[in-house]
Design a protein around this motif. Structure first.
Motif, PDB file in Angstrom:
ATOM      1  N   GLY A  84       7.834  14.818  -3.546  1.00 36.90           N
ATOM      2  CA  GLY A  84       8.253  15.148  -2.185  1.00 36.90           C
ATOM      3  C   GLY A  84       7.469  14.401  -1.122  1.00 36.90           C
ATOM      4  N   HIS A  85       6.280  13.902  -1.510  1.00 32.54           N
ATOM      5  CA  HIS A  85       5.464  13.191  -0.527  1.00 32.54           C
ATOM      6  C   HIS A  85       5.432  11.685  -0.774  1.00 32.54           C
ATOM      7  N   THR A  86       6.360  11.199  -1.598  1.00 29.20           N
ATOM      8  CA  THR A  86       6.540   9.744  -1.629  1.00 29.20           C
ATOM      9  C   THR A  86       7.273   9.346  -0.352  1.00 29.20           C
ATOM     10  N   LYS A  87       7.021   8.104   0.094  1.00 29.68           N
ATOM     11  CA  LYS A  87       7.532   7.656   1.394  1.00 29.68           C
ATOM     12  C   LYS A  87       8.736   6.756   1.213  1.00 29.68           C
TER      13      LYS A  87
ATOM     14  N   LYS B 273      -4.655   5.097   2.264  1.00 31.18           N
ATOM     15  CA  LYS B 273      -5.294   6.278   2.854  1.00 31.18           C
ATOM     16  C   LYS B 273      -4.295   7.098   3.668  1.00 31.18           C
ATOM     17  N   ALA B 274      -3.359   6.395   4.330  1.00 33.73           N
ATOM     18  CA  ALA B 274      -2.420   7.109   5.199  1.00 33.73           C
ATOM     19  C   ALA B 274      -1.269   7.745   4.427  1.00 33.73           C
ATOM     20  N   ASN B 275      -1.029   7.301   3.186  1.00 33.01           N
ATOM     21  CA  ASN B 275       0.198   7.720   2.501  1.00 33.01           C
ATOM     22  C   ASN B 275       0.000   8.398   1.158  1.00 33.01           C
ATOM     23  N   ALA B 276      -1.201   8.316   0.584  1.00 33.47           N
ATOM     24  CA  ALA B 276      -1.422   9.006  -0.694  1.00 33.47           C
ATOM     25  C   ALA B 276      -1.758  10.465  -0.411  1.00 33.47           C
TER      26      ALA B 276
ATOM     27  N   GLY C 293       0.820  -1.217   0.000  1.00 29.77           N
ATOM     28  CA  GLY C 293       0.000   0.000   0.000  1.00 29.77           C
ATOM     29  C   GLY C 293       0.854   1.267   0.000  1.00 29.77           C
ATOM     30  N   ILE C 294       1.951   1.264   0.762  1.00 29.86           N
ATOM     31  CA  ILE C 294       2.855   2.422   0.768  1.00 29.86           C
ATOM     32  C   ILE C 294       3.458   2.600  -0.631  1.00 29.86           C
ATOM     33  N   GLY C 295       3.849   1.486  -1.234  1.00 38.49           N
ATOM     34  CA  GLY C 295       4.413   1.556  -2.586  1.00 38.49           C
ATOM     35  C   GLY C 295       3.398   2.081  -3.592  1.00 38.49           C
ATOM     36  N   LEU C 296       2.163   1.605  -3.493  1.00 37.24           N
ATOM     37  CA  LEU C 296       1.119   2.087  -4.409  1.00 37.24           C
ATOM     38  C   LEU C 296       0.849   3.574  -4.174  1.00 37.24           C
ATOM     39  N   ALA C 297       0.884   3.980  -2.901  1.00 38.64           N
ATOM     40  CA  ALA C 297       0.690   5.409  -2.605  1.00 38.64           C
ATOM     41  C   ALA C 297       1.789   6.238  -3.257  1.00 38.64           C
ATOM     42  N   ASN C 298       3.025   5.739  -3.239  1.00 35.81           N
ATOM     43  CA  ASN C 298       4.111   6.453  -3.914  1.00 35.81           C
ATOM     44  C   ASN C 298       3.825   6.594  -5.409  1.00 35.81           C
ATOM     45  N   LEU C 299       3.336   5.513  -6.017  1.00 35.87           N
ATOM     46  CA  LEU C 299       2.989   5.579  -7.446  1.00 35.87           C
ATOM     47  C   LEU C 299       1.895   6.614  -7.681  1.00 35.87           C
ATOM     48  N   ILE C 300       0.911   6.624  -6.798  1.00 32.12           N
ATOM     49  CA  ILE C 300      -0.178   7.603  -6.928  1.00 32.12           C
ATOM     50  C   ILE C 300       0.379   9.012  -6.795  1.00 32.12           C
ATOM     51  N   ASN C 301       1.284   9.210  -5.831  1.00 31.94           N
ATOM     52  CA  ASN C 301       1.840  10.552  -5.623  1.00 31.94           C
ATOM     53  C   ASN C 301       2.668  11.020  -6.815  1.00 31.94           C
TER      54      ASN C 301
END
Lengths: 408, 408
Positions: free
Chosen positions: B251-254, A365-368, A328-336
Motif C-alpha cells: 500500500g505504500h509503494t509509490k 529516505k522519502a519513500n521507503a 530511488g523511488i523504484g528501490l523504495a518500492n522494492l524495499i516496501n
C-alpha cells in the motif's frame, strides 16, 4: 564426457554430503576443516573423509597455511585451509548485448581465462545469424584457451528481456526484433551440447551469489543499470525466478501514470527514466540528436553527457539527479514490498554512480516505509566486463550443484 | 496445559511424519488414506498407523463415505474420507481496526464459534487502554463460548501497519498515535499466555492459505483493500515476511512522484488513491465534507459514494475508476517483480469490486510485462468479517505446526 558437466553433474559419489561441503568451501573462499564441521553440523570424521575425496578428485586444494591462520589451541601447528581448485573445470559464458556478443571461458572460481568479443548490432540480424555469431565467438574463445567444447562443463548465456530459463525461450528481448525466439534450443542444436539461458540481470545476481563479496548472504537483491534496468532476487541462497519463470522485471515497474515512453511500448517504466538510452534521450533537448536505436552512438552520447556532468554543467547534473530520484523511488518500492537486508547496485551505469548517489538516497529516505531508520544496506559493487562472464559461469555451476548425484 | 497450544505444540508424538499427514488432510479438506500415501510418498502402512493415532487423539475424524466417493477398484467398498476434527481445538483471534476491536473464537477448521466486537476509536486511547479493551473482549468471547483461556490453543492478533511478528512490536500503525508499541508483550503480560501478533493483511493471506478455496496453491499473493491497502505473500506454502520481518507494505509503494498525500506522511502511495479514506477524501469535492480521521463517518460517507456510483453518477463512477486504475498499476508492478500465478483480492472494499473491476483489468493489461497474454489469475474472494478471525486462528495454527514435536 559424463562427469562435471551438464549431462553428468559433478559425478562426485557421496552425493548431497559432498555438495554441502563443497558449497561451504565455496562460500567461505578459504576454510579450515574444523570450521566446515561447525558450519554444516557434519562430524569432523565425515568432513575429513569427504574433503579427502574432493582433493583426490581435484575439486578442492589445500592452501599453504599462513602464520595468521595458525590457531593457538593447536599448539602452533598451522591450520590448513581448503579452497576450490580454480582449474577443476572450465565454463563457457556468453552475453548477448545490443551491440556486442561477448564470450568468455571461466574457471571454477569465476576467473576469466579467455574471452572473445564481437561488435555487432544484434537487432539488425536474424536470430539464426546471431546464433551463428555466438557459435563463432565460442570457437574463437575456446581456441584461445586451448580447449574443446567437450572439455568444458557447459555453456551459460545471458540475454536481456523476458527470458524463460526453463525452456530457453526469449519471450521478449530488446536484442531481437520478434517475440518468442527459442534461442536456447537454437544454440544447443548448433553446439551439440546443453545450453542454459537466463535473463542478463539474473546472471549478475548469480555472479554476486557465487563470486561476489556478499556471497555468504542468504537474501539480497541486485539491481543493474545499463542498456536497461534489471533485477535479480536471491531468497534463502536461491535465485528466485518467479512462479511463472519470468520474474523480476523491475525496470518495467511503473512509477508515473502516463509517464515517459519505454522501449517495451508501455509508459512510466523506471527504465524509461534511468537506462542509458533514457539519459541520452532526455539530453537531446540540449545536445546533438543521437539515434538511440544505435547502441554505439548512444554510448558516445552518454560519455559526452557524463563529461558535462563531471564539469558541473547544471542541466547535465539535473538529468542524472532526476534519474537517481526515479531509481530511488523504484528501490523504495522494492524495499516496501520485499524488505531485503541488502541491495547491490551493479551494471555499467554504476561507473558514474557518484552522479546519482545523493538523489537515490534522498528518494529512498522519502519513500521507503520507516524512512531512513530502516533502510537496508545499499552497496555499489565494482563493475567490470567480467561480471557477466562470471554470471554465465555461475549459471552452469548452479545447475551442476543441483543435478542428481551418484550415491547420497 | 501442555499439549496443542503455543507452549506445548501439538504434543502429538510421531513428530514430522504426523504433521505431514495432518497437513495433507488439512489442504485437501477430505481425503482418502490412499491419496495421502500417494501425495506424501509415505507407505500405506505408515499412513494407516499415523491416521489411527490422529483419530484416537481427536485431531482427525472419519467422514461417512458418500456413494460418489466409492472407488470401483475397491469392489464397491466405499472409501472412507478423513478430515480435520473441527472440535479438536479452539483459537482466540483478535483484530484491532481503527474503529473496532473484534474478538472471535475459532475452531480447528476456521469456523467462528463465538465473537465479541467493541466499537471504539482506537487511536484516541492510550495503548494500555486498548490492551485492556482487547482483554475485556477476549473475556466476553470466551464466556460466550463457555471456555477458559487455558482451554484454547493460543491467541493471534492482527494489527494494521508495520508489525514485527517475531517480537510483537508495532513499529508503526495507523491505530496507534506513536511508533514502537510493544503490543504483543503487553497482551501476553495481561493474558498470562503467549500471544502472536502480525500485520492484518498477513492474517488474510494466512486465512487464504489455511482455509481458502486456493489453500492447495504453493505460491500466491493476497491484496486487501479496506482502511488501508495491504498485502500478504505466500511463497512455496509459507508466508513470506521479509528478511527484516516487516515486508509487503504494498500500500505504500509509490506510483506517482509527488502524488497524493498518504496517512503515512509520504506522497504518491497506492493507499492514498485506493483506500476507503482516499475515496471519501476525493469525494469531498462534491459531497458534504467528512472527517476521515473518524472511521465511522468515513464508512457512512463511503456508503453514500457507493450508492451514487451504483446510480451511475458519472463523478462517483470516475472516483472508483481512478482508484481501480491506480490499483491495477500497482498490481502490474507486483506482477512485473514477482510474477505470481495467482492474485487474490480481498478486504471490505471488494464488496463493491464491480465498480473497480474494468479499470483494474485495463490497467493490468496496459502495465504488466507481456500484457494480457501473461496475466496471472486474478480472483476476488468472498469477503466477510470472519476472514480476519480465520487469519488470527491460522496464525496460531501455523505456529503450532512449526513447534518442535515429541518424537520424529
Amino acid at each position: 564426457m559424463t562427469g562435471r558437466d551438464l549431462e553428468g553433474g559433478f559425478d562426485a559419489g557421496g552425493g548431497i554430503t559432498k555438495l554441502r561441503v563443497l558449497n561451504e568451501i565455496r562460500r567461505r573462499e578459504a576454510v579450515a576443516r574444523v570450521d566446515i564441521s561447525t558450519a554444516t553440523g557434519l562430524s569432523r570424521g565425515t568432513v575429513t573423509a569427504v574433503t579427502a575425496d574432493l582433493i583426490s578428485e581435484g575439486l578442492v586444494i589445500e592452501l599453504e597455511a599462513s602464520e595468521e591462520a595458525a590457531a593457538p589451541s593447536q599448539r602452533g601447528r598451522p591450520r590448513v585451509l581448503l579452497a576450490l581448485n580454480p582449474d577443476a573445470l572450465r565454463v563457457v559464458g556468453v552475453k548477448v548485448a545490443p551491440d556486442t556478443i561477448a564470450v568468455s571461458i571461466t574457471n571454477f572460481v569465476g576467473d576469466v581465462v579467455a574471452r572473445h568479443d564481437t561488435s555487432v548490432q544484434v537487432k539488425l540480424r536474424e536470430p539464426e545469424e546471431v546464433a551463428r555469431l555466438v557459435q563463432e565467438g565460442v570457437d574463437h574463445a575456446l581456441a584461445t584457451a586451448g580447449l574443446t567444447l567437450a572439455q568444458t562443463a557447459g555453456i551459460g548465456i545471458g540475454v536481456p528481456g523476458f527470458i524463460d530459463h526453463a525452456t530457453g525461450l526469449c519471450r521478449w528481448s530488446p536484442v531481437f526484433g520478434e517475440p518468442d525466439i527459442p534461442f536456447g534450443q537454437m544454440m544447443a542444436k548448433r553446439l551439440g551440447r546443453p545450453v542454459l539461458l537466463d535473463n542478463d540481470a539474473n546472471l549478475v545476481a548469480l555472479a554476486e551469489q557465487w563470486f561476489g563479496p556478499r556471497r555468504a548472504e542468504s537474501d539480497f537483491l541486485v539491481v543493474t543499470v545499463e542498456h536497461g534496468v534489471g533485477m535479480g532476487l536471491v531468497l534463502d541462497h536461491r535465485l528466485y525466478r518467479g512462479a511463472l519463470r519470468v520474474a523480476s522485471e523491475f525496470g518495467h515497474t511503473k512509477i508515473q501514470q502516463g509517464g515517459a515512453l519505454c522501449r517495451c511500448g508501455q509508459r512510466g517504466c523506471i527504465e524509461a527514466y534511468v537506462a542509458e538510452y533514457a539519459l541520452v534521450r532526455e539530453a537531446g533537448a540540449f545536445m546533438p540528436a543521437c539515434d538511440i536505436s544505435d547502441p554505439q552512438a548512444t554510448r558516445l552520447a552518454l560519455d559526452a553527457l557524463a563529461a558535462l556532468a563531471e564539469a558541473r554543467d547544471p542541466v547535465a547534473l539535473e538529468i542524472y539527479r532526476r534519474a537517481g530520484t526515479i531509481l530511488g523511488i523504484g528501490l523504495a518500492n522494492l524495499i516496501n514490498i520485499l524488505n531485503p537486508p541488502l541491495i547491490v547496485l551493479s551494471g555499467r551505469a554504476m561507473r558514474t554512480s557518484h552522479l546519482f548517489w545523493d538523489a537515490i538516497m534522498a528518494a529512498l529516505k522519502a519513500n521507503a516505509v520507516g524512512g531512513e531508520r530502516d533502510l537496508p544496506r545499499i552497496e555499489i559493487h565494482p563493475w567490470g566486463d567480467d561480471v557477466w562472464a562470471r554470471g554465465a559461469a555461475a549459471l552452469v555451476l548452479d545447475r551442476l550443484y543441483q543435478l542428481p548425484q551418484n550415491g547420497s
